[in-house]
Scaffold this motif. Structure first.
Motif, PDB file in Angstrom:
ATOM      1  N   GLU A 236      64.460  24.283 -94.407  1.00 16.83           N
ATOM      2  CA  GLU A 236      64.265  23.993 -95.823  1.00 16.83           C
ATOM      3  C   GLU A 236      65.494  24.396 -96.636  1.00 16.83           C
ATOM      4  O   GLU A 236      65.925  23.659 -97.542  1.00 16.83           O
ATOM      5  CB  GLU A 236      63.030  24.724 -96.343  1.00 16.83           C
ATOM      6  CG  GLU A 236      62.771  24.563 -97.833  1.00 16.83           C
ATOM      7  CD  GLU A 236      62.518  23.127 -98.256  1.00 16.83           C
ATOM      8  OE1 GLU A 236      62.679  22.818 -99.448  1.00 16.83           O
ATOM      9  OE2 GLU A 236      62.155  22.298 -97.388  1.00 16.83           O
ATOM     10  N   LEU A 237      66.078  25.537 -96.298  1.00 19.06           N
ATOM     11  CA  LEU A 237      67.266  25.979 -97.019  1.00 19.06           C
ATOM     12  C   LEU A 237      68.464  25.078 -96.720  1.00 19.06           C
ATOM     13  O   LEU A 237      69.287  24.801 -97.605  1.00 19.06           O
ATOM     14  CB  LEU A 237      67.591  27.432 -96.677  1.00 19.06           C
ATOM     15  CG  LEU A 237      66.671  28.471 -97.320  1.00 19.06           C
ATOM     16  CD1 LEU A 237      67.005  29.868 -96.819  1.00 19.06           C
ATOM     17  CD2 LEU A 237      66.789  28.435 -98.840  1.00 19.06           C
ATOM     18  N   CYS A 238      68.591  24.616 -95.483  1.00 18.40           N
ATOM     19  CA  CYS A 238      69.661  23.664 -95.155  1.00 18.40           C
ATOM     20  C   CYS A 238      69.490  22.379 -95.967  1.00 18.40           C
ATOM     21  O   CYS A 238      70.465  21.830 -96.497  1.00 18.40           O
ATOM     22  CB  CYS A 238      69.656  23.346 -93.664  1.00 18.40           C
ATOM     23  SG  CYS A 238      70.267  24.673 -92.593  1.00 18.40           S
ATOM     24  N   HIS A 239      68.257  21.924 -96.070  1.00 18.78           N
ATOM     25  CA  HIS A 239      67.952  20.725 -96.860  1.00 18.78           C
ATOM     26  C   HIS A 239      68.342  20.933 -98.321  1.00 18.78           C
ATOM     27  O   HIS A 239      68.988  20.068 -98.942  1.00 18.78           O
ATOM     28  CB  HIS A 239      66.468  20.402 -96.723  1.00 18.78           C
ATOM     29  CG  HIS A 239      65.987  19.309 -97.625  1.00 18.78           C
ATOM     30  ND1 HIS A 239      66.594  18.069 -97.699  1.00 18.78           N
ATOM     31  CD2 HIS A 239      64.952  19.270 -98.510  1.00 18.78           C
ATOM     32  CE1 HIS A 239      65.953  17.317 -98.584  1.00 18.78           C
ATOM     33  NE2 HIS A 239      64.958  18.022 -99.083  1.00 18.78           N
ATOM     34  N   LEU A 240      67.974  22.065 -98.885  1.00 16.29           N
ATOM     35  CA  LEU A 240      68.319  22.359-100.274  1.00 16.29           C
ATOM     36  C   LEU A 240      69.830  22.494-100.455  1.00 16.29           C
ATOM     37  O   LEU A 240      70.392  22.034-101.460  1.00 16.29           O
ATOM     38  CB  LEU A 240      67.624  23.644-100.723  1.00 16.29           C
ATOM     39  CG  LEU A 240      66.094  23.593-100.852  1.00 16.29           C
ATOM     40  CD1 LEU A 240      65.547  24.983-101.165  1.00 16.29           C
ATOM     41  CD2 LEU A 240      65.678  22.598-101.925  1.00 16.29           C
ATOM     42  N   LEU A 241      70.487  23.122 -99.485  1.00 15.61           N
ATOM     43  CA  LEU A 241      71.926  23.332 -99.591  1.00 15.61           C
ATOM     44  C   LEU A 241      72.675  22.002 -99.584  1.00 15.61           C
ATOM     45  O   LEU A 241      73.609  21.795-100.370  1.00 15.61           O
ATOM     46  CB  LEU A 241      72.411  24.218 -98.444  1.00 15.61           C
ATOM     47  CG  LEU A 241      73.886  24.631 -98.475  1.00 15.61           C
ATOM     48  CD1 LEU A 241      74.203  25.422 -99.741  1.00 15.61           C
ATOM     49  CD2 LEU A 241      74.246  25.434 -97.230  1.00 15.61           C
ATOM     50  N   LEU A 242      72.244  21.090 -98.711  1.00 16.96           N
ATOM     51  CA  LEU A 242      72.916  19.795 -98.620  1.00 16.96           C
ATOM     52  C   LEU A 242      72.649  18.916 -99.834  1.00 16.96           C
ATOM     53  O   LEU A 242      73.316  17.891-100.017  1.00 16.96           O
ATOM     54  CB  LEU A 242      72.469  19.070 -97.352  1.00 16.96           C
ATOM     55  CG  LEU A 242      72.917  19.720 -96.035  1.00 16.96           C
ATOM     56  CD1 LEU A 242      72.316  18.986 -94.844  1.00 16.96           C
ATOM     57  CD2 LEU A 242      74.442  19.748 -95.938  1.00 16.96           C
ATOM     58  N   SER A 243      71.698  19.324-100.662  1.00 22.73           N
ATOM     59  CA  SER A 243      71.366  18.560-101.863  1.00 22.73           C
ATOM     60  C   SER A 243      72.124  19.057-103.091  1.00 22.73           C
ATOM     61  O   SER A 243      71.867  18.583-104.204  1.00 22.73           O
ATOM     62  CB  SER A 243      69.852  18.630-102.120  1.00 22.73           C
ATOM     63  OG  SER A 243      69.121  18.165-101.006  1.00 22.73           O
TER      64      SER A 243
END
Length: 323
Positions: A236-243
């Motif tokens: 989830e944090l990787c997803h948020l970071l890439l956004s």
């Protein structure tokens, strides 16, 4: 290493009167570069200028100044037999005494440069030096420490990068402790679990709220290290970071974990070139899997990190990617 007014003010607030020792010129071989400084007070010190006897004698001279000596002193020392050293170089040391009144009166005609007279016999301020400092005051890089005709100039700003660590477990805490004393980083240790931030290292900002809140509050050019206790939270944090915009992203884990994450992040709509901006595994596998060893490897990667472009959201050269 620019003039750190905040650190000096903190020391003065606690100890009252503090001497600052700084290497202003270094010729030949020496333990530390020009700009290296340390603070000394009546019953202690912080920092180091290195050099064994060089530091010891400089501290003794500072102690005498604290007892009522001159407010500033310039010393030139050869790093040879007289100091029982064999470096072969020579250094110029400036020692200054600061108290609350001195700090309150600390003024400069420049925005990011602290200029003052450190030799009582110094002539009038050289016009060439003033012109140099005016150019440096608006430059993109800080001024190198400059001593000229008894006048000392130091940059007063410190380029630094915010680092956000998600997870105060063994590796996250170890990484925070490695980064804490390094002046080029301002580190945030985030963890919503009760008790995990109770022993947060000195100099580290604790963020006890949700993981997503710590990320949303991060600076655009921050470095992020994701190492939560659960893979779904990591994802989830990787997803948020890439956004969002970021300078550096690192994820703890194996190549197998990252392969699975890459597939799931692609399914979430992130293009390959964006996913490539997160580095996984992190650290130096040759150092082993002990938390402190992993932290040392990660910190080394961060110290070597240079963005490809000023506004780039990531950037590591091939040597760093293979580390």
């Amino acid at each position: 290493m620019p003039f750190d007014r905040e650190a000096l003010a903190d020391a003065v607030a606690v100890h009252g009167v503090v001497a600052r020792i700084v290497l202003v010129q270094v010729k030949g071989s020496a333990p530390r570069p020009a700009g290296t400084s340390m603070l000394v007070w009546r019953d202690g010190s912080s920092g180091t200028i290195g050099g064994g006897q060089l530091e010891l004698q400089s501290m003794k001279a500072a102690a005498e100044m604290l007892m009522g000596g001159p407010a500033a002193k310039v010393s030139r020392r050869a790093l040879g037999p007289s100091l029982n050293q064999c470096c072969g170089g020579a250094v110029t040391v400036v020692t200054e005494v600061f108290d609350r009144q001195t700090l309150e009166q600390l003024r400069s005609d420049f925005t990011r440069i602290y200029l003052r007279q450190v030799d009582p016999d110094a002539p009038a301020l050289p016009a060439a030096l003033v012109a140099k400092l005016r150019r440096a005051d608006i430059a993109d890089t800080p001024l190198s420490i400059t001593l000229q005709n008894g006048w000392l100039a130091e940059a007063m700003w410190r380029p630094s990068r915010q680092v956000v660590i998600y997870g105060a477990g063994h590796v996250g805490s170890a990484l925070a402790r490695v980064l804490a004393p390094l002046p080029q980083f301002r580190t945030v240790l985030a963890d919503p679990r009760p008790g995990y931030l109770d022993s947060c290292p000195v100099g580290i900002t604790a963020a006890a709220g949700p993981w997503s809140t710590a990320m949303s509050q991060a600076e655009p050019d921050a470095a992020h290290f994701i190492m939560t206790p659960a893979h779904d939270q990591d994802l989830e944090l990787c997803h948020l970071l890439l956004s969002r915009v970021f300078a550096f992203g690192g994820l703890i884990g194996s190549g197998t974990k990252w392969a699975r994450f890459r597939s799931r992040l692609a399914a979430l709509g992130h293009p390959t070139e964006q996913i490539d901006k997160i580095l996984c595994p992190i650290g130096d596998r040759t150092l082993g899997k002990h938390p402190q060893a992993i932290a040392l490897g990660v910190a080394t990667q961060l110290l070597h990190f240079r963005p490809v472009h000023r506004n780039n959201t990531a950037g590591m050269d091939e040597k760093e990617r293979s580390a």
